[in-house]
Design a protein around this motif. Structure first.
Motif, mmCIF file in Angstrom:
data_model
loop_
_atom_site.group_PDB
_atom_site.id
_atom_site.type_symbol
_atom_site.label_atom_id
_atom_site.label_comp_id
_atom_site.label_asym_id
_atom_site.label_seq_id
_atom_site.Cartn_x
_atom_site.Cartn_y
_atom_site.Cartn_z
ATOM 1 N N GLY A 204 0.789 -1.231 0.000
ATOM 2 C CA GLY A 204 0.000 0.000 0.000
ATOM 3 C C GLY A 204 0.818 1.276 0.000
ATOM 4 O O GLY A 204 0.235 2.367 0.058
ATOM 5 N N THR A 205 2.121 1.170 -0.074
ATOM 6 C CA THR A 205 2.970 2.359 -0.121
ATOM 7 C C THR A 205 3.290 2.722 -1.568
ATOM 8 O O THR A 205 3.255 1.874 -2.452
ATOM 9 C CB THR A 205 4.286 2.126 0.637
ATOM 10 O OG1 THR A 205 4.975 1.017 0.050
ATOM 11 C CG2 THR A 205 4.019 1.848 2.105
ATOM 12 N N PRO A 206 3.601 3.984 -1.822
ATOM 13 C CA PRO A 206 3.909 4.381 -3.208
ATOM 14 C C PRO A 206 5.217 3.745 -3.681
ATOM 15 O O PRO A 206 6.143 3.541 -2.888
ATOM 16 C CB PRO A 206 4.061 5.906 -3.110
ATOM 17 C CG PRO A 206 3.434 6.297 -1.824
ATOM 18 C CD PRO A 206 3.581 5.130 -0.893
ATOM 19 N N VAL A 207 5.262 3.441 -4.961
ATOM 20 C CA VAL A 207 6.484 2.934 -5.577
ATOM 21 C C VAL A 207 7.299 4.130 -6.019
ATOM 22 O O VAL A 207 6.809 5.008 -6.731
ATOM 23 C CB VAL A 207 6.165 2.025 -6.780
ATOM 24 C CG1 VAL A 207 7.451 1.640 -7.508
ATOM 25 C CG2 VAL A 207 5.419 0.784 -6.324
ATOM 26 N N ALA A 208 8.541 4.172 -5.587
ATOM 27 C CA ALA A 208 9.422 5.263 -5.998
ATOM 28 C C ALA A 208 9.675 5.168 -7.495
ATOM 29 O O ALA A 208 9.787 4.085 -8.065
ATOM 30 C CB ALA A 208 10.752 5.195 -5.240
ATOM 31 N N GLU A 209 9.755 6.330 -8.140
ATOM 32 C CA GLU A 209 9.983 6.359 -9.589
ATOM 33 C C GLU A 209 11.275 5.613 -9.925
ATOM 34 O O GLU A 209 12.308 5.823 -9.307
ATOM 35 C CB GLU A 209 10.077 7.799 -10.080
ATOM 36 C CG GLU A 209 10.128 7.929 -11.585
ATOM 37 C CD GLU A 209 10.052 9.362 -12.045
ATOM 38 O OE1 GLU A 209 10.271 9.612 -13.230
ATOM 39 O OE2 GLU A 209 9.783 10.251 -11.197
ATOM 40 N N GLY A 210 11.159 4.729 -10.917
ATOM 41 C CA GLY A 210 12.341 3.961 -11.332
ATOM 42 C C GLY A 210 12.465 2.634 -10.622
ATOM 43 O O GLY A 210 13.279 1.808 -11.018
ATOM 44 N N ASN A 211 11.640 2.411 -9.576
ATOM 45 C CA ASN A 211 11.672 1.121 -8.878
ATOM 46 C C ASN A 211 10.565 0.211 -9.414
ATOM 47 O O ASN A 211 9.590 0.667 -10.015
ATOM 48 C CB ASN A 211 11.477 1.315 -7.366
ATOM 49 C CG ASN A 211 12.704 1.957 -6.726
ATOM 50 O OD1 ASN A 211 13.737 2.075 -7.356
ATOM 51 N ND2 ASN A 211 12.541 2.363 -5.482
ATOM 52 N N THR A 212 10.653 -1.041 -9.158
ATOM 53 C CA THR A 212 9.612 -1.984 -9.535
ATOM 54 C C THR A 212 8.778 -2.307 -8.326
ATOM 55 O O THR A 212 9.262 -2.254 -7.186
ATOM 56 C CB THR A 212 10.226 -3.292 -10.084
ATOM 57 O OG1 THR A 212 11.114 -3.831 -9.105
ATOM 58 C CG2 THR A 212 10.977 -3.023 -11.363
ATOM 59 N N PRO A 213 7.473 -2.621 -8.532
ATOM 60 C CA PRO A 213 6.624 -2.922 -7.375
ATOM 61 C C PRO A 213 7.053 -4.198 -6.691
ATOM 62 O O PRO A 213 7.595 -5.107 -7.304
ATOM 63 C CB PRO A 213 5.226 -3.086 -8.017
ATOM 64 C CG PRO A 213 5.451 -3.283 -9.462
ATOM 65 C CD PRO A 213 6.763 -2.679 -9.799
ATOM 66 N N SER A 214 6.831 -4.217 -5.363
ATOM 67 C CA SER A 214 7.185 -5.408 -4.584
ATOM 68 C C SER A 214 6.034 -6.387 -4.549
ATOM 69 O O SER A 214 4.929 -6.040 -4.871
ATOM 70 C CB SER A 214 7.561 -5.006 -3.165
ATOM 71 O OG SER A 214 6.484 -4.374 -2.507
#
Length: 214
Positions: A204-214
């Protein structure tokens, strides 16, 4: 307690609504909740969510191509230029839902979207406005009963849009819009789509730009 998830023949977990028909399953697997950030795409979903009010989503989805043909593929400027003759044409179009109030609201919403550009300046569109109501966190529902139907942000978005002249934009409809666009992620924990949008992580936390979702 049932989670509301169904395991398909492909072994993937989906909510009940996405497990009934092939078209709903494909929509869920490939589109629902994936980020849409362009004006035309957001306007299309806004229109379809407005027409869906009081009806099933399957009814709208199966007429989607008809809606696209009828409303100039949701080109905001083209729809804003529609006049009374177009309303009559649309009321006779069996490829869409023939509801005068919703048809007239669609034309008015296109004009409001153009006015929004003028009010806010270059680079600000309906899409920018909707995404500005993205919350700090998204829900993490474990069961269907835990999925909200509104949020403080959808209430605020509905109020803002109404102030700007948009119609059929109540808080529940706007929450459904935010779900469809990826502004929030209400995929159930355990669904194969949870955390796949690139916008929200599984927790439920935002994905930082350039990262892939967990």
């Amino acid at each position: 307690m049932s989670t509301g998830l169904h395991i398909g023949e492909d072994g993937l977990a989906r909510p009940a609504w996405a497990s009934v028909h092939d078209d709903l399953r494909e929509y869920y697997d490939t589109e629902w909740g994936m980020p849409v950030r362009d004006e035309r795409g957001v306007f299309e979903r806004l229109v379809l969510e407005g027409f869906q009010s009081g009806l099933s989503w399957a009814t709208i989805l199966r007429r989607r191509e008809g809606f696209r043909r009828a409303f100039a593929h949701f080109d905001v400027d083209a729809v804003a230029a529609f006049g009374p003759a177009d309303v009559d044409r649309l009321l006779a179009d069996e490829g869409i839902i023939r509801h005068r109030g919703k048809i007239e609201a669609t034309l008015g919403n296109a004009r409001a979207a153009i006015a929004l550009r003028d009010q806010e300046g270059p680079g600000t569109t309906l899409a920018d406005l909707v995404w500005s109501f993205r919350p700090a966190r998204t829900p993490i529902p474990a069961t269907a009963a835990e999925i909200p139907t509104t949020s403080p942000e959808s209430v605020a978005l509905a109020k803002d849009l109404k102030r700007r002249g948009f119609r059929f934009v109540g808080p529940t409809t706007m929450f459904a819009l935010m779900e469809a666009l990826g502004v929030v992620d209400t995929h159930l924990l355990g669904s194969h789509r949870r955390g796949t949008s690139g916008v929200w992580a599984n927790d439920g936390t935002p994905v930082a730009e350039g990262n892939t979702p967990s």
